[in-house]
Scaffold this motif. Structure first.
Motif, mmCIF file in Angstrom:
data_model
loop_
_atom_site.group_PDB
_atom_site.id
_atom_site.type_symbol
_atom_site.label_atom_id
_atom_site.label_comp_id
_atom_site.label_asym_id
_atom_site.label_seq_id
_atom_site.Cartn_x
_atom_site.Cartn_y
_atom_site.Cartn_z
ATOM 1 N N PHE A 1 9.482 -4.174 -13.871
ATOM 2 C CA PHE A 1 8.874 -3.263 -12.889
ATOM 3 C C PHE A 1 8.936 -3.881 -11.498
ATOM 4 N N PHE A 2 9.252 -3.069 -10.505
ATOM 5 C CA PHE A 2 9.169 -3.494 -9.105
ATOM 6 C C PHE A 2 8.289 -2.510 -8.345
ATOM 7 N N TRP A 3 7.315 -3.049 -7.648
ATOM 8 C CA TRP A 3 6.395 -2.210 -6.860
ATOM 9 C C TRP A 3 6.683 -2.440 -5.379
ATOM 10 N N PHE A 4 6.933 -1.354 -4.668
ATOM 11 C CA PHE A 4 7.200 -1.387 -3.227
ATOM 12 C C PHE A 4 6.016 -0.764 -2.503
ATOM 13 N N GLY A 5 5.600 -1.355 -1.397
ATOM 14 C CA GLY A 5 4.501 -0.748 -0.647
ATOM 15 C C GLY A 5 4.482 -1.206 0.793
ATOM 16 N N GLU A 6 3.644 -0.553 1.566
ATOM 17 C CA GLU A 6 3.503 -0.916 2.984
ATOM 18 C C GLU A 6 2.861 -2.294 3.086
ATOM 19 N N HIS A 7 3.520 -3.155 3.859
ATOM 20 C CA HIS A 7 2.958 -4.475 4.119
ATOM 21 C C HIS A 7 2.068 -4.356 5.344
ATOM 22 N N LYS A 8 0.758 -4.526 5.151
ATOM 23 C CA LYS A 8 -0.178 -4.311 6.255
ATOM 24 C C LYS A 8 -0.832 -5.622 6.663
ATOM 25 N N ILE B 1 6.172 2.854 9.265
ATOM 26 C CA ILE B 1 7.004 2.717 8.056
ATOM 27 C C ILE B 1 6.054 2.921 6.878
ATOM 28 N N GLN B 2 5.963 4.159 6.400
ATOM 29 C CA GLN B 2 4.919 4.480 5.425
ATOM 30 C C GLN B 2 5.478 5.061 4.126
ATOM 31 N N ARG B 3 4.682 4.857 3.074
ATOM 32 C CA ARG B 3 4.916 5.461 1.755
ATOM 33 C C ARG B 3 6.344 5.256 1.229
ATOM 34 N N PRO B 4 6.818 4.006 1.182
ATOM 35 C CA PRO B 4 8.167 3.750 0.689
ATOM 36 C C PRO B 4 8.285 4.013 -0.817
ATOM 37 N N LYS B 5 9.462 4.535 -1.210
ATOM 38 C CA LYS B 5 9.755 4.772 -2.629
ATOM 39 C C LYS B 5 11.196 4.362 -2.875
ATOM 40 N N VAL B 6 11.481 3.817 -4.049
ATOM 41 C CA VAL B 6 12.827 3.334 -4.360
ATOM 42 C C VAL B 6 13.318 3.987 -5.645
ATOM 43 N N GLN B 7 14.594 4.358 -5.649
ATOM 44 C CA GLN B 7 15.215 4.889 -6.870
ATOM 45 C C GLN B 7 16.674 4.448 -6.889
ATOM 46 N N TYR B 8 17.205 4.320 -8.099
ATOM 47 C CA TYR B 8 18.583 3.853 -8.294
ATOM 48 C C TYR B 8 19.509 5.058 -8.413
ATOM 49 N N SER B 9 20.708 4.929 -7.849
ATOM 50 C CA SER B 9 21.698 5.986 -8.040
ATOM 51 C C SER B 9 22.931 5.425 -8.740
ATOM 52 N N HIS C 1 0.822 -1.208 0.000
ATOM 53 C CA HIS C 1 0.000 0.000 0.000
ATOM 54 C C HIS C 1 0.861 1.266 0.000
ATOM 55 N N ALA C 2 0.269 2.348 -0.492
ATOM 56 C CA ALA C 2 0.947 3.653 -0.519
ATOM 57 C C ALA C 2 2.342 3.514 -1.107
ATOM 58 N N GLY C 3 2.429 2.774 -2.180
ATOM 59 C CA GLY C 3 3.717 2.360 -2.709
ATOM 60 C C GLY C 3 4.241 3.213 -3.835
ATOM 61 N N GLY C 4 5.243 2.626 -4.499
ATOM 62 C CA GLY C 4 5.858 3.290 -5.632
ATOM 63 C C GLY C 4 6.531 2.269 -6.520
ATOM 64 N N LEU C 5 6.714 2.676 -7.770
ATOM 65 C CA LEU C 5 7.267 1.781 -8.767
ATOM 66 C C LEU C 5 8.730 2.136 -9.019
ATOM 67 N N ALA C 6 9.547 1.128 -9.333
ATOM 68 C CA ALA C 6 10.926 1.365 -9.753
ATOM 69 C C ALA C 6 11.255 0.338 -10.826
ATOM 70 N N ILE C 7 12.282 0.634 -11.612
ATOM 71 C CA ILE C 7 12.663 -0.253 -12.719
ATOM 72 C C ILE C 7 13.994 -0.907 -12.382
#
Ligand code: NAG
Ligand code: NAG
Ligand code: NAG
Ligand code: NAG
Ligand code: NAG
Length: 507
Positions: A51-58, A101-109, A38-44
């Motif tokens: 596609f990888f989707w990260f979200g709150e595990h409830k 632990i809310q609204r996680p987002k992932v990005q590559y550097s 939930h309240a997640g975000g997508l990363a490649i």
């Protein structure tokens, strides 16, 4: 086709998973478990393009500190679970099961060639208002906790992350909390390493909004945010700008007023640069305040018109998206108006000028007041959408004294209620109804239909996958307990969709 490959095809065909996107329905992963992110975000993934989707595990036991789950997909519809990307640790200062632990987002550097996870890190009283950071060499994790920090010394509540496709720079989006000194919304640039924030690019002062996300077109940025009404949905607004530094436009609604953005809260968005068209997805949460771990994901296409500076989230029960070409189309179904269905017991048709054929089925209650639709099926599991309005007025109860329960005034429309709360007439917030759905009188298999509360005269829909016989079927809807009473929402119509096409086997 050789027998062996035919068998392989059939085996795959029977286990094939949804390619269609069904907003607000229960989603399952490839192992048949509920999609819990939930309240997640997508990363490649840099290596595979997946596609990888990260979200709150409830979970019921741990609705806020259950860690961050991760799923992968090639089509944004078929999801494989990779378990927890960030696992809570007992006794940890910031990622214990008691933490927020809310609204996680992932990005590559590129700087350290790691994946960086950022989220809203807090204690259970929301008194810390920090941003958490963890890293991993592998997109699916495990992510190793690094720190929880106050962004440039300030507070940070709901968190979002946006990456500009033109220059690859990433930005944190956050509200600085509910206090009088806070209530601002920040757009702040990350350093290239994604390890810290650099400088504030823009502030929306005192708008007091949350759940931020930015979607970028060739010419514009649109920042979407919701109002702060807890887990009750509201009218999500967007601001438009030519540049992230602004000037930003006045806020405007992104969906028809009173639909409360189809009972959703913003949180993420995604641009698909397809080979044939560019498609923009609104990736939102349909929270269920009664049982937050049963909240749903609602992903919908957005219509964006940069000439007019407009962005609209459009509802579709089901759509078929091709992430390669960017093309998508709504799936067509067959409508069955409630006005032509059979009511039983205390359920009856009432005049409603906003409803299909100007009638809506009301008084649906428990096992004795129901409505039965007769529909054509194709001998398969098929999606069926139930169009409902979740308002049952006092008047109905006095007209039809079948069920002398407490007057059910729901919440009076989140904003139209006296003094901003339903207490004055002793009401309670009721965020959803639950209806029972029985196919062909098979009482052994009662399907539970969760129906979000709606405003008066607003009709929204929720889909259920139901096993239909070839030819005639009956679909009977009654009421189940939502924790307060056993009323089903009023029904306008149902729509029966064809079976999903079988996925061709992957060779
Ligand atoms: C990275 O994640 C993938 C997918 O979960 C897994 O197959 C692989 O073994 C992981 N690699 C490392 C180095 O952990
Ligand atoms: C955060 O910023 C606001 C102004 O936007 C300011 O009033 C407040 O003191 C700041 N809080 C902290 C902890 O720096
Ligand atoms: C979109 O994708 C194409 C390849 O399909 C690529 O050449 C192009 O640069 C991309 N455009 C943007 C704006 O990302
Ligand atoms: C409806 O009937 C089922 C069994 O037929 C029963 O388990 C359930 O409690 C009943 N529900 C209500 C609301 O009466
Ligand atoms: C609401 O509840 C209070 C206390 O139980 C009672 O005195 C009052 O009459 C009730 N009001 C309504 C409109 O039912």
């Amino acid at each position: 086709m050789a027998v062996k490959s035919l068998l392989a095809f059939l085996a795959l065909a029977t286990t094939a998973h949804s390619k269609w996107i069904v907003p607000g329905a229960r989603w399952y992963d490839t192992e048949g478990n509920i999609f819990n992110a939930h309240a997640g975000g997508l990363a490649i993934d840099r290596d595979t393009g997946r596609f990888f989707w990260f979200g709150e595990h409830k979970t019921k036991e741990d609705p806020e500190g259950g860690g961050v789950s991760v799923y992968s997909s090639d089509d944004l519809a078929t999801w494989t679970s990779h378990g927890l990307a960030l696992t809570p640790e007992d006794g940890h200062e910031f990622i214990s099961p008691e933490s927020i632990i809310q609204r996680p987002k992932v990005q590559y550097s590129d700087v350290d060639q790691k994946y960086h996870m950022w989220w809203h890190a807090d204690d259970s009283k929301y008194s810390l208002l920090l941003q958490g950071h963890a890293t991993s060499d592998n997109i699916s994790g495990p992510y190793v906790f690094d720190k929880a920090v106050a962004p440039l010394g300030n507070w940070s509540q709901d968190f979002g992350l946006f990456t500009d496709y033109k220059d690859g720079r990433s930005y944190a989006l956050y509200s600085n909390g509910d206090s009088v000194q806070g209530r601002d919304n920040y757009l702040t640039r990350f350093n290239e390493a994604l390890t810290d924030l650099e400088d504030v690019v823009y502030t929306w002062p005192k708008f007091d909004l949350e759940a931020p996300t930015i979607i970028q077109t060739e010419r514009s940025y649109y920042a979407l945010m919701s109002h702060k009404t807890g887990y009750r949905p509201n009218n999500v607004v967007a601001f438009r700008a030519d540049s992230l530094e602004g000037p930003w436009s006045q806020p405007f609604f992104v969906s028809p007023a009173y639909t409360r953005t189809f009972s959703t809260q913003s949180g993420f968005s995604w641009r698909i640069n397809g080979t044939k068209q560019t498609t923009y997805l609104y990736m939102a949460d349909q929270w269920d305040g009664n049982s937050i771990w049963e909240s749903r994901n609602v992903w919908l296409p957005m219509d964006i018109d940069d000439d007019k500076g407009k962005l609209e989230v459009k509802w579709h029960d089901i759509y078929d998206l091709d992430v390669k070409t960017g093309e998508w189309e709504p799936v067509e179904g067959k409508e069955y108006p409630a006005a032509e269905a059979k009511t039983i017991g205390g359920a009856y048709l009432q005049e409603a000028n906003f409803a299909t054929l100007s009638k809506i089925a009301t008084g649906i209650y428990g096992n004795d007041s129901k409505i039965t639709f007769e529909v054509d099926g194709q001998g398969d599991d098929q999606w069926v959408s139930f169009y409902h309005q979740s308002k049952q007025l006092l008047l109905i109860i006095s007209e039809r004294p079948t069920h002398r329960t407490c007057p059910d005034i729901d919440d009076m429309g989140f904003g139209d209620q006296p003094m901003g709360a339903p207490d004055r007439i002793n009401g309670t917030w009721q965020l959803r109804r639950v209806s029972s759905v029985v196919v062909n009188d098979n009482e052994d298999q009662v399907h539970t239909l969760y129906q979000k509360d709606t405003h008066k005269g607003i009709i929204l829909s929720t889909a259920l996958k139901l096993p239909l016989n070839k030819g005639k079927n009956t679909i009977t809807v009654g009421g189940l307990s939502n924790g307060v009473n056993i009323k089903g929402a009023d029904l306008d119509k149902i729509v029966v969709y064809p079976p999903e096409p079988r996925q061709p086997p992957k060779c």
